[in-house]
Design an enzyme around this catalytic site. Structure first.
Site, short mmCIF file in Angstrom:
data_model
loop_
_atom_site.label_atom_id
_atom_site.label_comp_id
_atom_site.label_asym_id
_atom_site.label_seq_id
_atom_site.Cartn_x
_atom_site.Cartn_y
_atom_site.Cartn_z
N GLU A 211 36.96 8.75 71.04
CA GLU A 211 36.06 9.90 70.98
C GLU A 211 35.34 9.91 69.65
O GLU A 211 35.88 9.50 68.64
CB GLU A 211 36.87 11.19 71.13
CG GLU A 211 37.58 11.28 72.47
CD GLU A 211 38.69 12.31 72.47
OE1 GLU A 211 39.12 12.72 71.37
OE2 GLU A 211 39.13 12.68 73.56
N ASP B 282 28.98 -6.68 72.58
CA ASP B 282 28.90 -5.51 73.45
C ASP B 282 27.56 -4.80 73.28
O ASP B 282 27.50 -3.61 72.98
CB ASP B 282 30.06 -4.56 73.18
CG ASP B 282 30.31 -3.63 74.36
OD1 ASP B 282 29.80 -3.91 75.46
OD2 ASP B 282 31.02 -2.62 74.18
#
Ligand SMILES: *[C@@H]1O[C@H](CO)[C@@H](O)[C@H](O)[C@H]1NC(C)=O
Ligand SMILES: *[C@@H]1O[C@H](CO)[C@@H](O)[C@H](O)[C@H]1NC(C)=O
Ligand SMILES: *[C@@H]1O[C@H](CO)[C@@H](O)[C@H](O)[C@H]1NC(C)=O
Ligand SMILES: *[C@@H]1O[C@H](CO)[C@@H](O)[C@H](O)[C@H]1NC(C)=O
Ligand SMILES: *[C@@H]1O[C@H](CO)[C@@H](O)[C@H](O)[C@H]1NC(C)=O
Ligand SMILES: *[C@@H]1O[C@H](CO)[C@@H](O)[C@H](O)[C@H]1NC(C)=O
Ligand SMILES: *[C@@H]1O[C@H](CO)[C@@H](O)[C@H](O)[C@H]1NC(C)=O
Length: 614
Positions: free
Chosen positions: A358, A469
């Protein structure tokens, strides 16, 4: 002749004996009261084992009398005189009011059964209050103020004749011959106190002094009294003491007593031989012990709370640091600072949730805005490599990279701190209706920026950095909508000229190059992902949309390829580039949009909302 002389001598001797028996001289001393000989005791009076004469203990409403059993005989022919010196102690019960006091008593009788305790001191009773009915002289040491007896205070010496209303009274004090002034004394300290009472030539003198002081040269009280008038019908008098307690109580003792009549020499009291006065410290001790225990308890509690708070904070802000991390110390943030910056990872600062954790927004001191990515992991494997790469990344400097500020590490928890990017991530702008739709020029600036950043990673940095990524959600937008490559969670570093070790196929489905099946990542795999990313940005749809029909699902496969005729025309700039709409089949429709430098300036805005509406 001889017989007559003998007879004469006998008669004279007998006369003398008779005379002496009626005119008894008294001279006695009690250094302590061990033997109790010649003493009459009543009430609460008792001799303690150490020779101390206890008149009262600290029980209430007690009364005691002690008299020397032999009386002083006197007659009008030989005027009475006496002197006495005694040492007494009035010991208050700690924490209680002390009282009532004691008196030196001269009386024709030892029977005081009609007397009362409390303020009557065991000498007087109610009926005698102000109406003399019996003969008594008392020198009182009074520690209670009785207004109806016109007492001056609760610490006074008084001379009472027949009545508790004193004929002479003075606050307890003594004349100090050394200092030349009066020194006050507290009768109720529990310390031994010397008292002198002297009567001669109708003058009664009373002096008091502390134990260590010689008899004062000036008496405290000097009262004219004619004892022949005080005791008119008496030929013998008893001397002794009386004491009483009421609701106020004291331990009242006589330690030592010397007495003599008619000019005899008073035997001195030996102060070094006095019996010990018990000081009832126990209650006081208990009381102070209680306070001590209470204070100790409070202190312990306080300390406990402090330790608890400390441990709680320590636990709350606990971090994991290992030896190898020391070299990275400069890049490490304290958990406490991050906790406070994000207000305890408050949901108000929640920015988003990715595959790795998060992200929260926070404000450091000096109002520097940061984004804190909080990642939970179950094993510490790879953490070292991760941290070292994080630190390597700190060395990467490019305007299209999200600046990483540092990290923090806790058990099962890694925190990455980077600069806060005010415009969020690119995918929000591509796919979220509520966000600002990006114009063509903005998209081109972003693509160029990311391309530049990748170029730097692959060739410009000290090591080859494979991001592995690349996707819209990992591109963040700064205040000027520049694209910034972030999230190096999967990045690999290797030296120039080497190859990355096979590490497993990582990345995101749809962006992964076909060769990644071989588990080998290279700069080429990043290039492939970048290509997909370009399509994503231009088309405004995700590389894989599983809910779409089969042929449209994968973006790369779905984009149809133009005919070579179109290609030639496009290359010659003779044909405008097609309107690439996400859900129309590739190059089937045409628009006036030309993707060249000139067109970027005045292009129509891209409509992503039309894309998602279908
Ligand atoms: C005083 O003495 C009486 C009788 O000996 C005893 O009952 C009482 O407990 C004593 N009081 C104190 C306070 O020592
Ligand atoms: C007071 O004492 C006297 C004797 O000294 C006695 O006659 C009288 O009754 C006593 N009064 C009271 C109220 O006890
Ligand atoms: C000491 O006190 C006595 C009695 O109260 C008083 O008569 C005397 O004058 C005082 N002496 C001094 C020096 O104050
Ligand atoms: C009593 O005190 C006065 C004044 O100090 C003194 O003159 C007198 O001699 C004293 N009397 C006795 C018996 O001590
Ligand atoms: C004391 O009183 C007695 C009896 O009233 C009297 O005879 C004597 O003179 C008095 N003494 C003095 C010194 O006044
Ligand atoms: C003393 O005795 C006489 C008679 O002997 C008597 O009248 C007088 O009241 C007595 N005084 C006192 C105070 O008892
Ligand atoms: C007082 O008593 C102590 C100990 O009993 C003794 O040694 C000393 O000689 C005595 N002093 C006097 C003046 O009697």
């Amino acid at each position: 002749m001889t017989c007559g002389l003998l007879q004469k001598i006998l008669v004279i001797t007998c006369f003398h004996l008779i005379y002496l028996s009626s005119q008894q001289e008294l001279n006695f001393v009690y250094h302590s009261f061990g033997g109790q000989e010649n003493l009459y005791l009543d009430g609460s009076a008792t001799v303690l084992p150490n020779g101390l004469l206890q008149l009262t203990n600290a029980s209430d409403h007690q009364m005691a009398h002690v008299f020397y059993k032999k009386p002083i005989g006197f007659s009008s022919s030989k005027p009475l005189s006496f002197s006495t010196h005694f040492i007494c102690a009035l010991v208050p019960r700690p924490g209680f009011e002390g009282g009532h006091g004691m008196a030196f008593v001269v009386s024709p009788s030892m029977d005081f059964s009609h007397a009362e305790s409390d303020r009557y001191l065991g000498v007087f009773n109610v009926s005698k209050n102000g109406s003399p009915s019996s003969d008594v002289l008392a020198v009182e040491l009074d520690t209670i103020l009785n207004p109806d007896f016109e007492d001056i205070d609760n610490n006074h010496v008084g001379i009472d004749v027949h009545s508790p209303l004193s004929v002479g009274t003075a606050t307890a004090s003594y004349y100090s011959d050394i200092k030349g002034n009066n020194q006050s004394i507290n009768l109720l300290t529990g310390k031994p106190l010397q008292v002198w009472v002297e009567y001669e030539d109708t003058m009664l003198n009373v002096s008091i002094a502390p134990l260590e002081v010689q008899k004062p040269s000036q008496p405290l009280l000097s009262q004219p009294i004619n004892l022949t008038e005080v005791f008119p019908n008496s030929s013998r008098l008893f001397v002794g003491f009386s004491a009483a307690t009421g609701t106020a109580t004291s331990y009242q003792y006589i330690l030592s007593w010397s007495f003599c009549t008619n000019g005899g020499s008073l035997q001195t009291l030996n102060i070094s031989r006095l019996p010990e006065v018990p000081q009832p410290r126990s209650e006081h001790k208990n009381y102070s012990q209680l306070i001590t225990i209470l204070l100790g308890f409070i202190a312990t509690m306080g300390l406990g709370v402090l330790i608890g708070v400390y441990l709680f904070k320590k636990c709350k802000y606990a971090e994991v640091t290992e030896e190898w991390e020391k070299e990275f110390g400069a890049h490490r943030f304290s958990y406490e600072s991050l906790y406070k910056a994000t207000k305890g990872f408050n949901k108000d600062g929640f920015l988003g949730k990715g595959g790795f954790g998060e992200v929260y927004r926070g404000t450091l001191l000096l109002s520097r805005e940061i984004a804190v990515k909080r990642m939970f992991h179950n094993d510490d494997q790879g953490v070292k490599q991760f941290v070292s790469e994080v630190v390597s990344m700190r060395c990467l400097k490019h305007r299209n990279l999200v600046p990483l500020l540092g990290y923090c590490r806790r058990k099962h928890e890694l925190l990455l701190v980077s600069e806060y990017m005010p415009n969020g991530s690119l995918d929000e702008h591509l796919f979220d209706d509520e966000k600002l739709v990006l114009s063509w020029p903005q998209r081109l600036v972003i693509l160029k920026g990311i391309a530049s950043a990748l170029c730097y990673l692959h060739t410009g940095a000290d090591q080859v950095v494979l991001h592995r990524d690349i996707k819209a959600s990992n591109i963040l937008l700064d205040g000027e909508f520049n694209g910034r490559l972030g999230d190096f969670g999967m990045a690999r570093f290797h030296d120039h000229g080497e190859y990355a070790c096979p590490t497993g196929a990582v990345g995101t489905i749809g962006y992964m190059a076909p060769e990644i099946i071989d588990m080998v990542a290279s700069t080429g795999t990043d290039v492939y992902a970048f290509g997909v990313f370009m399509l994503e940005v231009t088309c405004g749809r995700r590389p894989v949309e599983p809910q779409l029909q089969c042929e449209k699902r994968v973006l790369v496969k779905w984009v149809s390829r133009p005919t070579m005729e179109q290609v030639v025309l496009y290359l010659n700039n003779s044909l405008p580039l097609p309107d690439v709409s996400p859900y129309t089949v590739g190059f089937s429709s045409y628009s006036s949009v030309l993707i060249d430098a000139a067109s970027l300036v005045a292009s129509r805005s891209w409509s992503a909302s039309s894309a998602s509406s279908s």
